[in-house]
Structures are given as C-alpha cells and as structure tokens.
Design a protein around this motif. Structure first.
Motif, mmCIF file in Angstrom:
data_model
loop_
_atom_site.group_PDB
_atom_site.id
_atom_site.type_symbol
_atom_site.label_atom_id
_atom_site.label_comp_id
_atom_site.label_asym_id
_atom_site.label_seq_id
_atom_site.Cartn_x
_atom_site.Cartn_y
_atom_site.Cartn_z
ATOM 1 N N LYS A 7 0.866 -1.168 0.000
ATOM 2 C CA LYS A 7 0.000 0.000 0.000
ATOM 3 C C LYS A 7 0.906 1.222 0.000
ATOM 4 N N TYR A 8 0.700 2.105 -0.957
ATOM 5 C CA TYR A 8 1.481 3.325 -1.030
ATOM 6 C C TYR A 8 0.680 4.464 -0.438
ATOM 7 N N ASP A 9 1.362 5.286 0.325
ATOM 8 C CA ASP A 9 0.717 6.484 0.853
ATOM 9 C C ASP A 9 0.798 7.615 -0.165
ATOM 10 N N VAL A 10 1.888 7.624 -0.948
ATOM 11 C CA VAL A 10 2.082 8.649 -1.970
ATOM 12 C C VAL A 10 2.689 7.978 -3.201
ATOM 13 N N ILE A 11 2.176 8.319 -4.381
ATOM 14 C CA ILE A 11 2.747 7.840 -5.640
ATOM 15 C C ILE A 11 3.256 9.054 -6.397
ATOM 16 N N SER A 35 6.608 9.410 9.467
ATOM 17 C CA SER A 35 7.347 8.169 9.678
ATOM 18 C C SER A 35 6.430 6.954 9.481
ATOM 19 N N GLY A 36 6.930 5.973 8.732
ATOM 20 C CA GLY A 36 6.162 4.758 8.473
ATOM 21 C C GLY A 36 5.420 4.771 7.146
ATOM 22 N N GLN A 37 5.257 5.935 6.544
ATOM 23 C CA GLN A 37 4.547 6.005 5.265
ATOM 24 C C GLN A 37 5.445 5.531 4.119
ATOM 25 N N CYS A 38 4.801 5.047 3.046
ATOM 26 C CA CYS A 38 5.521 4.543 1.878
ATOM 27 C C CYS A 38 5.295 5.432 0.664
ATOM 28 N N LEU A 39 6.402 5.682 -0.044
ATOM 29 C CA LEU A 39 6.397 6.464 -1.277
ATOM 30 C C LEU A 39 6.774 5.548 -2.424
ATOM 31 N N CYS A 40 5.991 5.588 -3.495
ATOM 32 C CA CYS A 40 6.310 4.868 -4.724
ATOM 33 C C CYS A 40 6.731 5.911 -5.756
ATOM 34 N N ILE A 72 11.157 1.816 -17.229
ATOM 35 C CA ILE A 72 10.548 2.582 -16.140
ATOM 36 C C ILE A 72 11.031 1.951 -14.851
ATOM 37 N N TYR A 73 11.650 2.772 -14.010
ATOM 38 C CA TYR A 73 12.204 2.307 -12.734
ATOM 39 C C TYR A 73 11.220 2.659 -11.632
ATOM 40 N N THR A 74 10.958 1.692 -10.768
ATOM 41 C CA THR A 74 10.023 1.892 -9.673
ATOM 42 C C THR A 74 10.757 1.663 -8.346
ATOM 43 N N PHE A 75 10.655 2.628 -7.474
ATOM 44 C CA PHE A 75 11.284 2.571 -6.155
ATOM 45 C C PHE A 75 10.195 2.682 -5.095
ATOM 46 N N VAL A 76 10.246 1.816 -4.099
ATOM 47 C CA VAL A 76 9.321 1.915 -2.989
ATOM 48 C C VAL A 76 10.160 2.236 -1.749
ATOM 49 N N ILE A 77 9.878 3.386 -1.173
ATOM 50 C CA ILE A 77 10.647 3.912 -0.046
ATOM 51 C C ILE A 77 9.734 4.063 1.151
ATOM 52 N N GLN A 78 10.223 3.589 2.298
ATOM 53 C CA GLN A 78 9.478 3.805 3.537
ATOM 54 C C GLN A 78 10.243 4.835 4.370
ATOM 55 N N LYS A 79 9.543 5.884 4.753
ATOM 56 C CA LYS A 79 10.155 6.891 5.601
ATOM 57 C C LYS A 79 10.235 6.342 7.019
ATOM 58 N N ILE A 80 11.411 6.463 7.609
ATOM 59 C CA ILE A 80 11.632 5.953 8.964
ATOM 60 C C ILE A 80 11.627 7.132 9.932
#
Length: 80
Positions: A7-11, A35-40, A72-80
């Motif tokens: 689940k992405y919080d922001v794309i 903190s804890g949210q995911c960015l795609c 197309i490169y896809t990165f999923v980042i979680q803010k800590i």
C-alpha cells in the motif's frame, strides 16, 4: 515484494523528468510524509537508479524495492 502487495501512501510519477528532478521530487514528497509512510516513485531517467538508492541510504530510510519494466524504474521507499 510486488507492487500489488504494497500500500502506497504517496505515488510520485517522475517518468517525464530528467536528472536531478526525480530525486528532488522524491525528497520533497518524503519531507511532507510521516514516519512509516511509503512512497512509490516511478522514473525513466537511468540516473535515478544510482541517485535514489544513495539518497535513501544517506538519510536512513528503507528502500523496500527497486524494479525495472520497459525502461521505467520503480522505487518503494518507507520513511523511517
């Protein structure tokens, strides 16, 4: 982990942007997240393959996945 499993919080669609814009837009998006949210991040600039993981490591966030499909490169980042 596949995209459909997360689940992405922001794309962030940076597919039309050239270096350094995908990284700058990712930094701006992450600065607004909690903190804890995911960015795609979706990017087409090959410089993102180096820039984004390096930045994520520098600031101590989690790079949950990196993938490539049709240049197309896809990165999923979680803010800590």
């Amino acid at each position: 982990m596949h995209e459909s499993d997360t689940k992405y919080d922001v794309i962030l669609d940076a597919r039309e942007d050239r270096c350094p814009m995908p990284l700058l837009k990712a930094k701006m998006a992450l600065s607004k997240m909690t903190s804890g949210q995911c960015l795609c991040v979706k990017a087409s600039d090959s410089g993102s393959l180096k820039d984004i993981p390096h930045y994520v490591h520098l600031v101590g966030f989690s790079l949950l996945s990196t993938s490539e499909d049709n240049d197309i490169y896809t990165f999923v980042i979680q803010k800590i």
